[in-house]
Design a protein around this motif. Structure first.
Motif, PDB file in Angstrom:
ATOM      1  N   LEU A  17      56.903   2.036  -1.791  1.00 40.31           N
ATOM      2  CA  LEU A  17      55.526   1.684  -2.139  1.00 40.31           C
ATOM      3  C   LEU A  17      54.553   2.794  -1.753  1.00 40.31           C
ATOM      4  N   ILE A  44      51.409  -3.189  -5.811  1.00 41.71           N
ATOM      5  CA  ILE A  44      51.682  -3.559  -7.200  1.00 41.71           C
ATOM      6  C   ILE A  44      50.819  -4.750  -7.563  1.00 41.71           C
ATOM      7  N   MET A  67      51.090   0.228 -10.080  1.00 40.60           N
ATOM      8  CA  MET A  67      50.738   0.570  -8.706  1.00 40.60           C
ATOM      9  C   MET A  67      49.288   1.029  -8.671  1.00 40.60           C
TER      10      MET A  67
END
Length: 386
Positions: free
Chosen positions: A284, A346, A329
Motif C-alpha cells: 500500500l 484504496i 489508490m
C-alpha cells in the motif's frame, strides 16, 4: 541442487509442525481429480474433502482452487479429447467440464458449494479485484465453500499455461489467508530426483525461494495436469511476498492427509520472512496513486485515522480532488491546518460518488447513490498512514 518432479515409492519425509491458520486456500491439481479413462474420479478428492470438512468443523475457513474442468469435459465429448485439439475446442471442454467439477465437490459437503470463475485480469484490475474480494469474503461469511477455477472458456493464455498454482497464490492474498496448501501427486521438494538418485534428500523446509531453486524446478509430471514444480515454486514466491506460507504435500497419500489433520506436515513448508500485515502495508505504501487524486478530510477524521487506526467514513470527508474510480489508490489529506498528508489507500468509491456522500451518515449512502459498496470509503486494512 535439483528439484524432483517424481515421487519415490515410499516418502522419506518426516513429520514436522504445520502452520497455524484460521483461513486457507487449498489448491488441487488435475492429476488428483482425473480418472484414467477420462472424466473425474473421487478417489483422491474424498480424502481432501475430509481434510477440508475437519477444518471447517473447527471454525476455520477454506477456499478451494480446483483444476480439472478440461479433464472432465473430455469425458463429456471424447471426440474433442485428443491432445492436439484447437484452443476453441479446449475452451469448449472447459465449459462442459466445469459443471461436472462443481458437482464432484458438492457431493462431499453438506454446505453449499459456490462456483467462482476468475482470470488473472480480474485480479489485476483494481475495481474487479475489490469485487472479487468482496464476493469471496461474503461467501465465507455465509458459511459456503467457494471453489475457484480459472475462467478457461475465455482466458486463452492461462489455459495454455495451466496457471492455477499462481491463481491460488493470488486468491490467498485476496482473502488474507494465512497459508496456501498445494495438493499434488508428489511428496514435496528433494535435493535431486529420487527415482534416479538414491542419495536424494527430502527438503522439509524452505526459508526462501531463490533463483537457483526456481531454475532447477521441472515441468509437469502428469499427462493430465499442465503445471509442474516450477509453477508451484512461483506460486509460493508470490504467497511469501504477501506474508503467506505455502505447504506442498502429496494429496494421494493418506498419511500426509492424516498428518495435516493433526497439525503436522509430511511435505515441504515454504516459509515467509514477513507477516501478512507487513507485506500488505508495504504494498500500500509503494503502489502508485492516481496523479492529482485525493480525498480531503477534516481534522477529526485525520486524528481518527492517524491516532486510532480507524477506517474513513463519509462523515469525516470534506471533498475529493481530481478524478478517480472505485478501486484506485488515492492520497488522503487534511487542509484544516495547511495541507497534511494523512494516509493513502484504496477507495471503495469513485471521486464523483465521494463528493455526493461527503459529510453524510453511512446510512444515507444507499439513498444518495442508489447503491452501496459498504460504509467505509477507505477501509483501515486498505490504508497505510503517513
Amino acid at each position: 541442487m535439483n528439484v524432483a518432479t517424481d515421487t519415490p515409492a515410499c516418502s522419506a519425509f518426516v513429520e514436522q509442525p504445520g502452520p497455524v491458520w484460521r483461513r486457507a486456500v487449498l489448491k488441487v491439481g488435475s492429476s488428483l481429480l482425473a480418472a484414467d479413462g477420462g472424466g473425474l474420479t473421487p478417489r483422491f478428492a474424498l480424502g481432501l474433502a475430509q481434510f477440508v470438512s475437519a477444518n471447517l468443523a473447527l471454525g476455520r475457513e477454506v477456499v478451494i482452487v480446483s483444476s480439472g474442468a478440461v479433464a472432465a469435459g473430455r469425458a463429456v465429448l471424447p471426440k474433442l479429447a485428443d491432445s492436439g485439439a484447437p484452443m476453441a475446442a479446449r475452451q469448449a471442454l472447459a465449459a462442459l467440464g466445469q459443471a461436472q467439477l462443481i458437482g464432484l465437490w458438492q457431493r462431499f459437503f453438506d454446505r453449499p458449494v459456490a462456483q467462482v470463475l476468475l482470470t488473472h485480469d480480474d485480479l489485476r484490475n483494481r475495481r474487479r479485484y475489490l469485487n472479487a474480494r468482496a464476493t469471496l469474503t461474503e461467501l465465507l461469511r455465509l458459511g459456503t465453500l467457494p471453489v475457484v477455477n480459472e475462467n478457461d472458456t475465455v482466458s486463452v493464455d492461462e489455459l495454455k499455461l495451466g496457471d492455477n498454482d499462481n491463481l491460488a497464490a493470488i486468491v490467498a492474498a485476496l482473502i488474507d489467508a494465512e497459508v496456501l496448501f498445494i495438493a499434488t501427486d508428489i511428496d514435496g521438494l528433494y535435493s535431486a530426483n529420487p527415482r534416479i538418485d538414491p542419495a536424494a534428500q527430502p527438503i522439509g523446509s524452505v526459508a526462501a525461494i531463490t533463483p537457483d531453486l526456481l531454475a532447477l524446478a521441472g515441468g509437469s509430471g502428469s499427462s493430465v495436469g499442465t503445471g509442474g514444480m516450477r509453477t508451484k515454486l512461483d506460486a509460493a514466491a508470490k504467497a511469501a511476498a504477501a506474508g503467506i506460507e505455502t505447504v506442498l504435500f502429496n494429496g494421494t497419500s493418506p498419511a500426509a492427509l492424516r498428518a495435516l489433520a493433526h497439525g503436522q506436515l509430511l511435505g515441504t513448508r515454504i516459509r515467509t520472512g514477513q507477516t501478512r500485515l507487513a507485506a500488505r502495508k508495504y504494498w500500500l505504501r509503494h503502489v502508485p496513486a492516481v496523479a492529482g487524486a485525493a480525498i480531503v478530510v477534516d481534522a477529526g477524521a485525520a486524528r481518527a485515522i492517524g491516532g486510532k487506526g480507524a477506517s474513513l467514513l463519509p462523515g469525516g470527508i470534506v471533498g475529493a480532488d481530481g478524478e478517480f474510480a472505485r478501486g484506485d489508490m488515492v492520497e488522503i489529506v487534511c487542509r484544516d491546518d495547511g495541507t497534511q498528508h494523512v494516509a493513502r489507500g484504496i477507495s471503495q468509491y469513485s471521486a464523483g460518488d465521494i463528493r455526493r456522500i461527503a459529510r453524510r451518515h453511512t446510512r444515507d449512502i444507499d439513498a444518495t447513490l442508489g447503491y452501496n459498496y459498504g460504509e467505509n470509503v477507505v477501509h483501515r486494512d486498505d490504508m497505510v498512514t503517513l
